[in-house]
Design an enzyme around this catalytic site. Structure first.
Site, short mmCIF file in Angstrom:
data_model
loop_
_atom_site.label_atom_id
_atom_site.label_comp_id
_atom_site.label_asym_id
_atom_site.label_seq_id
_atom_site.Cartn_x
_atom_site.Cartn_y
_atom_site.Cartn_z
N GLY A 1 -7.15 5.80 5.51
CA GLY A 1 -6.60 6.50 4.36
C GLY A 1 -7.09 7.93 4.28
O GLY A 1 -8.20 8.26 4.74
N ARG B 1 -11.56 4.14 11.48
CA ARG B 1 -12.69 3.91 10.57
C ARG B 1 -13.12 2.46 10.69
O ARG B 1 -12.29 1.54 10.61
CB ARG B 1 -12.32 4.21 9.12
CG ARG B 1 -13.55 4.25 8.18
CD ARG B 1 -13.18 4.12 6.71
NE ARG B 1 -12.75 2.77 6.39
CZ ARG B 1 -11.53 2.46 5.95
NH1 ARG B 1 -10.60 3.40 5.81
NH2 ARG B 1 -11.22 1.21 5.65
N SER C 1 -6.72 -2.13 2.43
CA SER C 1 -7.03 -1.70 1.07
C SER C 1 -7.66 -2.80 0.22
O SER C 1 -7.59 -2.77 -1.01
CB SER C 1 -5.78 -1.15 0.36
OG SER C 1 -5.36 0.04 0.98
N TYR D 1 -9.46 3.36 -4.86
CA TYR D 1 -8.48 4.40 -5.12
C TYR D 1 -8.48 4.95 -6.54
O TYR D 1 -7.67 5.82 -6.86
CB TYR D 1 -7.08 3.88 -4.76
CG TYR D 1 -7.00 3.49 -3.30
CD1 TYR D 1 -7.17 4.44 -2.31
CD2 TYR D 1 -6.80 2.16 -2.93
CE1 TYR D 1 -7.14 4.09 -0.97
CE2 TYR D 1 -6.75 1.80 -1.60
CZ TYR D 1 -6.92 2.76 -0.62
OH TYR D 1 -6.88 2.41 0.71
N GLU E 1 -14.39 -5.01 9.93
CA GLU E 1 -13.03 -4.74 10.36
C GLU E 1 -12.91 -3.27 10.75
O GLU E 1 -13.81 -2.47 10.48
CB GLU E 1 -12.01 -5.08 9.28
CG GLU E 1 -12.20 -4.30 7.99
CD GLU E 1 -11.32 -4.83 6.87
OE1 GLU E 1 -10.29 -4.18 6.60
OE2 GLU E 1 -11.66 -5.86 6.27
N ASN F 1 -10.00 0.10 10.96
CA ASN F 1 -8.73 0.63 10.46
C ASN F 1 -8.26 1.70 11.43
O ASN F 1 -8.92 2.73 11.58
CB ASN F 1 -8.92 1.21 9.06
CG ASN F 1 -7.61 1.50 8.36
OD1 ASN F 1 -6.68 2.00 8.98
ND2 ASN F 1 -7.55 1.22 7.07
N GLU G 1 0.82 -1.22 0.00
CA GLU G 1 0.00 0.00 0.00
C GLU G 1 0.85 1.27 0.00
O GLU G 1 0.39 2.33 0.41
CB GLU G 1 -0.94 -0.03 1.21
CG GLU G 1 -1.90 -1.21 1.19
CD GLU G 1 -2.67 -1.37 2.49
OE1 GLU G 1 -3.59 -0.57 2.71
OE2 GLU G 1 -2.33 -2.26 3.28
N ASP H 1 -15.56 -0.60 9.18
CA ASP H 1 -16.29 -1.04 7.99
C ASP H 1 -17.41 -1.98 8.40
O ASP H 1 -17.19 -2.94 9.16
CB ASP H 1 -15.33 -1.73 7.02
CG ASP H 1 -14.25 -0.79 6.51
OD1 ASP H 1 -14.48 0.44 6.51
OD2 ASP H 1 -13.17 -1.27 6.11
#
Length: 318
Positions: free
Chosen positions: A285, A264, A155, A225, A279, A281, A19, A266
């Site tokens: 990002g 964050r 990602s 992305y 999950e 983070n 990443e 999900d």
């Protein structure tokens, strides 16, 4: 801690993970926003000059925007703690816990949060027992469709949606390209959400949930992305009570996993309105297509001032 004016921030970006490019994009955007807010921000890669640069600059705070193993598995946090440098975000222990999807799922399930049934299997078990026999039992136990993903990673690299038993071996090969342990999870059908959390010292607060709509249904690396494949709706097009429940799951994840500053989570919200934890983070990002800045702007927050506030709070409290 007394913070200098202008605030000195060293942004870590790059590294050697899969990443790297995402990290560089995140780091540059955060540094630019900090500069817009009057801070002094420098971007530095993780290389042989890093320790010397930190010792020479002694920044007010370091903001690690490294994605992948080095940035999110706690190792860079351990290093910064050894150096005695304040840092934005979650410490080493919380990073290690959140980096492991099976561990974070287990902790959230114990906290009463719904998370899809799953099994976690290393690549070695397939060589020792036989891949076909193991995969047959997985399908018997969890059913179809399934989601296969590396137990540690970000990602959506190595992630596959499997709708037939015949597609499972290929998905495992893809997964093991990015890690030697696979999380095989029962797929939940519904609305995919990213719920960001920020804490500037007055407790964690969930930002508006972002609904993610992908043309082919899989929010993979390319969809994350590269503009054009994904639509975002913020706040998500769900009822108030469902959005409140999703926010609460994200705040719970932030708290019980020991996260700090920002995160964050999900989720998938099913047809009954239940948010299912997938999950979390600990280093979200910050690119032009990332969910955290999108949610912050929808909440009426100006990114330069928000990022400076995050950095200043970390500098004073880390």
């Amino acid at each position: 801690m007394t913070v200098r004016q202008p605030l000195e921030v060293l942004v870590l970006a790059g590294g050697l993970s899969h990443e790297r490019d995402v990290s560089l994009r995140s780091g540059r955007r955060v540094a630019d926003a900090l500069e817009d807010a009057g801070a002094s921000a420098t971007v530095h890669d993780v290389d042989g000059d890093l320790l010397a640069a930190i010792d020479a600059r002694r920044p007010d705070v370091v903001w690690p925007l490294l994605h992948g193993s080095t940035g999110e598995d706690g190792s860079i946090r351990d290093l910064l703690e050894l150096l005695g440098v304040p840092a934005v975000g979650t410490g080493a222990a919380g990073s290690r816990i959140s980096w492991s999807k099976p561990v974070s799922k287990t902790i959230l399930a114990r906290a009463g949060v719904a998370t899809p049934a799953s099994v976690t299997l290393p690549e070695s078990i397939f060589r020792e027992v036989g891949a076909r026999a193991v995969l047959d039992r997985v399908v018997d136990r969890l059913g179809l469709p399934l989601v296969v993903k590396p137990a540690k990673g970000g990602s959506a690299l190595g992630v596959s949606l499997v709708t037939t038993a015949e597609g499972l071996p290929k998905a495992m090969v893809s997964c093991f390209s990015y890690g030697d342990v696979a999380l095989i999870e029962r797929a939940v059908t519904g609305v995919e959400l990213g719920v960001s959390v920020v804490d500037l010292g007055d407790g964690p607060r969930a930002l508006p949930p972002v609904e993610i709509l992908v043309e082919d249904g899989l929010y993979d690396y390319d969809a994350r992305y590269n503009a054009g494949r994904t639509e975002f709706f913020v706040p998500a097009r769900l009822g108030t009570s469902v959005l409140d429940a999703a926010r609460q799951v994200a705040v719970t994840a932030h708290q019980v996993l020991g996260l700090r500053g920002l995160s964050r989570t999900d989720l998938i919200v099913d047809a009954d309105g239940t948010p299912w934890f997938l999950e979390v983070n600990s280093a979200p990002g910050m690119t032009e297509t990332s969910l955290f800045p999108l949610a912050a702007e929808a909440d009426g927050l100006a990114l330069p001032e928000l990022y400076r506030g995050i950095a200043e709070h970390a500098a004073r409290t880390s």
